[in-house]
Design a protein around this motif. Structure first.
Motif, PDB file in Angstrom:
ATOM      1  N   LYS A 106       4.733   7.366   0.992  1.00  0.00           N
ATOM      2  CA  LYS A 106       4.417   6.659   2.226  1.00  0.00           C
ATOM      3  C   LYS A 106       4.129   5.186   1.949  1.00  0.00           C
ATOM      4  O   LYS A 106       3.388   4.844   1.030  1.00  0.00           O
ATOM      5  N   SER A 107       4.722   4.332   2.756  1.00  0.00           N
ATOM      6  CA  SER A 107       4.416   2.907   2.735  1.00  0.00           C
ATOM      7  C   SER A 107       3.495   2.633   3.909  1.00  0.00           C
ATOM      8  O   SER A 107       3.933   2.535   5.051  1.00  0.00           O
ATOM      9  N   ASN A 108       2.213   2.552   3.640  1.00  0.00           N
ATOM     10  CA  ASN A 108       1.190   2.526   4.682  1.00  0.00           C
ATOM     11  C   ASN A 108       1.025   1.134   5.276  1.00  0.00           C
ATOM     12  O   ASN A 108       0.073   0.417   4.990  1.00  0.00           O
ATOM     13  N   ALA A 109       1.992   0.776   6.157  1.00  0.00           N
ATOM     14  CA  ALA A 109       1.976  -0.539   6.809  1.00  0.00           C
ATOM     15  C   ALA A 109       1.899  -1.676   5.792  1.00  0.00           C
ATOM     16  O   ALA A 109       1.199  -2.673   6.014  1.00  0.00           O
TER      17      ALA A 109
ATOM     18  N   ALA B 214      -3.574  12.531   0.205  1.00  0.00           N
ATOM     19  CA  ALA B 214      -2.810  11.452  -0.416  1.00  0.00           C
ATOM     20  C   ALA B 214      -3.637  10.738  -1.468  1.00  0.00           C
ATOM     21  O   ALA B 214      -4.871  10.690  -1.390  1.00  0.00           O
ATOM     22  N   PHE B 215      -2.951  10.191  -2.454  1.00  0.00           N
ATOM     23  CA  PHE B 215      -3.570   9.248  -3.381  1.00  0.00           C
ATOM     24  C   PHE B 215      -2.556   8.142  -3.633  1.00  0.00           C
ATOM     25  O   PHE B 215      -1.336   8.370  -3.607  1.00  0.00           O
ATOM     26  N   GLY B 216      -3.076   6.920  -3.816  1.00  0.00           N
ATOM     27  CA  GLY B 216      -2.164   5.796  -3.948  1.00  0.00           C
ATOM     28  C   GLY B 216      -2.860   4.543  -4.439  1.00  0.00           C
ATOM     29  O   GLY B 216      -3.991   4.573  -4.925  1.00  0.00           O
ATOM     30  N   MET B 217      -2.157   3.430  -4.260  1.00  0.00           N
ATOM     31  CA  MET B 217      -2.611   2.135  -4.771  1.00  0.00           C
ATOM     32  C   MET B 217      -2.270   1.054  -3.760  1.00  0.00           C
ATOM     33  O   MET B 217      -1.252   1.111  -3.086  1.00  0.00           O
TER      34      MET B 217
ATOM     35  N   VAL C  65      -7.283   1.609  -5.978  1.00  0.00           N
ATOM     36  CA  VAL C  65      -6.652   2.921  -5.883  1.00  0.00           C
ATOM     37  C   VAL C  65      -7.481   3.740  -4.897  1.00  0.00           C
ATOM     38  O   VAL C  65      -8.665   3.447  -4.674  1.00  0.00           O
ATOM     39  N   PHE C  66      -6.873   4.771  -4.321  1.00  0.00           N
ATOM     40  CA  PHE C  66      -7.584   5.506  -3.281  1.00  0.00           C
ATOM     41  C   PHE C  66      -7.074   6.943  -3.209  1.00  0.00           C
ATOM     42  O   PHE C  66      -5.983   7.281  -3.697  1.00  0.00           O
ATOM     43  N   ALA C  67      -7.886   7.786  -2.584  1.00  0.00           N
ATOM     44  CA  ALA C  67      -7.510   9.157  -2.274  1.00  0.00           C
ATOM     45  C   ALA C  67      -8.193   9.532  -0.965  1.00  0.00           C
ATOM     46  O   ALA C  67      -9.315   9.086  -0.702  1.00  0.00           O
TER      47      ALA C  67
ATOM     48  N   ASN D 257       0.861  -1.173   0.000  1.00  0.00           N
ATOM     49  CA  ASN D 257       0.000   0.000   0.000  1.00  0.00           C
ATOM     50  C   ASN D 257       0.903   1.231   0.000  1.00  0.00           C
ATOM     51  O   ASN D 257       1.538   1.545   1.010  1.00  0.00           O
ATOM     52  N   ILE D 258       0.981   1.898  -1.131  1.00  0.00           N
ATOM     53  CA  ILE D 258       1.916   3.008  -1.300  1.00  0.00           C
ATOM     54  C   ILE D 258       1.168   4.228  -1.809  1.00  0.00           C
ATOM     55  O   ILE D 258       0.328   4.121  -2.715  1.00  0.00           O
ATOM     56  N   SER D 259       1.460   5.377  -1.216  1.00  0.00           N
ATOM     57  CA  SER D 259       0.773   6.605  -1.623  1.00  0.00           C
ATOM     58  C   SER D 259       1.755   7.770  -1.704  1.00  0.00           C
ATOM     59  O   SER D 259       2.811   7.774  -1.058  1.00  0.00           O
ATOM     60  N   LEU D 260       1.391   8.729  -2.519  1.00  0.00           N
ATOM     61  CA  LEU D 260       2.075  10.010  -2.573  1.00  0.00           C
ATOM     62  C   LEU D 260       1.286  10.963  -1.694  1.00  0.00           C
ATOM     63  O   LEU D 260       0.096  11.189  -1.941  1.00  0.00           O
TER      64      LEU D 260
END
Length: 330
Positions: free
Chosen positions: A57-60, A323-326, A296-298, A40-43
Motif C-alpha cells: 500500500k502507498s498510503n497517500a 500492516a507494517f511499513g516505513m 517505521v510503524f505497525a 509512506n509504504i506498508s505491507l
C-alpha cells in the motif's frame, strides 16, 4: 496527465536549481520555495468478506511545491501544488491531484482559490492518529472532502481564535453552491498550545448520489507525553440526485471518535475508536522514530457493522487489517 507530469518536473527542477531564498536590497527574504514530499509504504494483510490477501500500500505518498513571495503593501503571494504518488499502482500514470491553489496573505488573513480541503475537513487539525490508513476517519465519517472551484478564507489568530470559510462554485446550475464554515480555538498540531477545540459545518455538500449537511465538534488536549482527543459529528441528507430516493431526504446519522496517544522515548503508542451510523472501527498502532524525517510503524484495524443504508457511507468495507511499513519525509 502528460501536462501534469511536465509541470511537476519543471517545478522540481526549479526548486532544485533556484535558490530557496532571494534577498532584496535590505537583505530581507523576498521569495521562499519549498519542494517537499513523503513516501509512506506498508505491507498490509487484509481480510474482507472471508477472503484473505496481502498487498503493498502507498498510503497517500505525495510530492509538492509550495512557496510565498513578498509583495507591496504588506501582502504576500502564496501557492501550493501537490500530487499524490501511487507507487503501488500497476499503471504508469501514478499521479493524482491533491491540494492545488494560489492566494494572497496579509493583515486580513489569507484567501486562496483552487482545489482545497474544506473548512470542515481541516477543522480536525491533527486529530486523526491513523490518517491515510484503513483507520482513517474518512472511511466512516461524512465530510472529509477535497473540492475544486473553491474560494477559501482563513482569518488571523485572535488570542488563539481563528475563523475559516470555504465557498465552492457548483458546476450544476440546478444545485445551490456548497459552503463550509468553522471556528478554531488553539493549535491543531498541539505545538503552540496544549489544547485545540473547533466547530465546523458543511452546507449543500455534494456527494455521489446525495447532498449533505454535516456538523462536527472536535477537541484535543495534551498532558505532557499523553494526548487525548474526541469528535462528535452529525450528517443529514438534504437532497438526492436520484428522484426515486426522495424518501432518504432528512435521514440523519450521528457518530463520534475518541483517541489517545502516549510518547515513550522514540516510540508513539496510539489507539483510536470510531463509530458512525451503527458501524465502528477500532485501531491500535505504534510509530517508532529512526530519525527526524524517518519512522517505521505497525497498526491493526477492525471495522464492522456496515449493514445499513449505503447512502451514508461511501468507502468503508467490513474487515480486519494489519500492516507494517516505513515513512520517509523530505
Amino acid at each position: 496527465m502528460k501536462l501534469i507530469k511536465k509541470a511537476l518536473i519543471l517545478s522540481i527542477c526549479s526548486a532544485l536549481a533556484l535558490p530557496a531564498v532571494a534577498a532584496d536590497k535590505k537583505n530581507e527574504m523576498k521569495e521562499v520555495i519549498d519542494f517537499y514530499g513523503k513516501l509512506n509504504i506498508s505491507l498490509q494483510a487484509s481480510e474482507e468478506g472471508g477472503d484473505s490477501f496481502n498487498e503493498l500500500k502507498s498510503n497517500a505518498s505525495r510530492v509538492g511545491v509550495k512557496g510565498k513571495y513578498k509583495l507591496d503593501h504588506g501582502l504576500t503571494a502564496i501557492y501550493k501544488l501537490e500530487w499524490q504518488v501511487n507507487v503501488d499502482d500497476d499503471s504508469k500514470d501514478t499521479l493524482t491531484a491533491r491540494n492545488q491553489w494560489v492566494g494572497i496573505k496579509g493583515y486580513f488573513g489569507e484567501v486562496t482559490v483552487g482545489r482545497s480541503d474544506t473548512t470542515l475537513k481541516v477543522s480536525q487539525g491533527k486529530f486523526d492518529l491513523f490518517n491515510d490508513y484503513e483507520g482513517d476517519l474518512k472511511n466512516l465519517f461524512i465530510g472529509e472532502n477535497r473540492v475544486t472551484d473553491a474560494l477559501t478564507y482563513k482569518s488571523p489568530s485572535f488570542s488563539n481564535v481563528k475563523f475559516l470559510a470555504s465557498y465552492i462554485l457548483s458546476e450544476d446550475s440546478d444545485l445551490d453552491d456548497p459552503f463550509s464554515v468553522g471556528v478554531q480555538f488553539g493549535d491543531g498540531s498541539l505545538k503552540k498550545t496544549d489544547f485545540f477545540v473547533s466547530l465546523a459545518h458543511d452546507q449543500n455538500m455534494q456527494g455521489k448520489s446525495a447532498i449533505y449537511e454535516t456538523t462536527r465538534l472536535v477537541g484535543m488536549y495534551k498532558f505532557g507525553d499523553l494526548r487525548l482527543g474526541a469528535i462528535l459529528t452529525e450528517s443529514e441528507i438534504s437532497d438526492v440526485s436520484d428522484s426515486t430516493d426522495t424518501d432518504l431526504i432528512g435521514a440523519s446519522e450521528n457518530g463520534f471518535a475518541v483517541n489517545a496517544s502516549y510518547k515513550l522515548g522514540k516510540a508513539l503508542a496510539k489507539v483510536q475508536y470510531q463509530e458512525f451510523a451503527g458501524a465502528d472501527a477500532i485501531n491500535v498502532g505504534v510509530d517508532y522514530k529512526l530519525g527526524k524525517n524517518t519512522k517505521v510503524f505497525a497498526w491493526y484495524t477492525d471495522r464492522e457493522g456496515l449493514s445499513f443504508n449505503g447512502e451514508t457511507i461511501k468507502k468503508a468495507t467490513e474487515g480486519t487489517y494489519f500492516a507494517f511499513g516505513m515513512e520517509q519525509k523530505f
